[in-house]
Design an enzyme around this catalytic site. Sequence first.
Site, short mmCIF file in Angstrom:
data_model
loop_
_atom_site.label_atom_id
_atom_site.label_comp_id
_atom_site.label_asym_id
_atom_site.label_seq_id
_atom_site.Cartn_x
_atom_site.Cartn_y
_atom_site.Cartn_z
N HIS A 284 45.91 9.92 45.32
CA HIS A 284 45.81 9.19 44.05
C HIS A 284 44.46 8.49 43.95
O HIS A 284 43.79 8.56 42.91
CB HIS A 284 46.95 8.17 43.97
N GLU A 285 44.06 7.80 45.02
CA GLU A 285 42.77 7.09 45.00
C GLU A 285 41.61 8.06 44.85
O GLU A 285 40.64 7.78 44.12
CB GLU A 285 42.61 6.26 46.29
N HIS A 288 40.90 9.13 41.30
CA HIS A 288 40.02 8.26 40.51
C HIS A 288 38.56 8.69 40.68
O HIS A 288 37.79 8.71 39.72
CB HIS A 288 40.18 6.80 40.97
N GLU A 362 45.33 5.35 35.71
CA GLU A 362 46.35 5.40 36.76
C GLU A 362 47.28 6.59 36.55
O GLU A 362 47.64 7.29 37.51
CB GLU A 362 47.15 4.09 36.78
N ASP A 366 47.68 9.75 39.13
CA ASP A 366 49.00 10.21 39.60
C ASP A 366 49.17 11.70 39.34
O ASP A 366 49.64 12.46 40.20
CB ASP A 366 50.11 9.44 38.88
#
Length: 424
Positions: A284-285, A288, A362, A366
């Site tokens: 997930h990070e 970004h 976000e 995801d």
Amino acid sequence: MAFPYMEAVVCFMILMYFFETYLDLRQHAALKLPTLPKTLEGVISQENFEKSRAYSLDKSHFHFVHEFVTILMDSAILFFGILPWFWKKSGNFLPLVGLNADNEILHTLAFLAGVMIWSQITDLPFSLYSTFVIEARHGFNKQTIWLFFRDLIKGMCLAIVLGPPIISAIIVMVQKGGPYLAIYLWAFMFVLSLVMMTLYPVLIAPLFNKFTPLPEGELRLKIEKLASSLNFPLKKLFVVDGSTRSSHSNAYMYGFYKNKRIVLYDTLIQQCKNNEEIVAVIAHELGHWKLNHTMYSFIAVQILTFLQFGGYTLIRNSTDLFRSFGFDTQPVLIGLIIFQHTVTPIQHLVSFGLNLVSRSFEFQADAFAKKLGYGSALRAGLVKLQEENLSAMNTDPWYSAYHYSHPPLVERLAAIDEHDKKED
């Protein structure tokens, strides 16, 4: 007749306090709900829900008191002219220690020293209660009173070391900047942000926490393999001893260009026994980064910083504005403080807009992790983090829309499930 800028600012502060208190009351009512949202039924245990509910309500009660005291103090400081009074007193102090009161840099530093002492004194009771009563009551606080004050002293020492040269440079630039002042100030802050991004992980962060390389093993191999598959320039992979202060867990990445680092809280590793869940959180990070969210956020910050300095240059010579706040002179720092107060309505709107964008990011991150095959693991990891951190299970939609930069768990799980349905 001059426009009553100060009175207008105080009125807006009070109006915003009432508006945000209304949202807080809505959230407090949501926290008191005795049942889980339908999406979380069978996902979150009743025991953890009750713990989360008690923790959230404790924090909510504390928040009401803290915000009430804060608005009283902030309004009084402006309305009763405490700011100009303290500015004059700080100038009167300089000759007593053999310094020149006409030197604006010395005057400003003396003023800031007093403000720092005042803010520490007024905030200390709230910090102590939050850490050693609320956090301790719910099993999160792990730090001793000695460690708490040691961190406080270190923070003050850093402010004393780093603050004066930065403040001095800004004052000199404002005094000599001329028509290109906004560009000079923005360029200075841009370079400063790059320097701090470089120095913080190497010199500052280790003053407060211990960073050790993630041991060789399955978890490290999986994270390195994931980073490599995305061409993420991972240079170092650390574990930070967050457990020395709190049992809250997290993971983050930082650095710029080709010097990226990933940091895992030791509490995250302890709480997520399944390595796949941790890797999913990292996916997930990395989403970004891959989707350029970090770059977009950095650019947005730079644009807003430039616009703020541009606005400041327009009002810095407004005699009526300074007089409205009780100042006969026009110090650089006071001009910046007054400017921040006068643009508060715009800042609230910008903050709301940024939260909307952040929430969208976000959801996208995801979905990115889901496409990599970590959908189930991410879902389990998000639930685990929610449970272990005792985060609020029930949230008011107005409150979350206004305050949250991350969507509530219910919305994130629903988005992941919706993605599954579309694939089916």
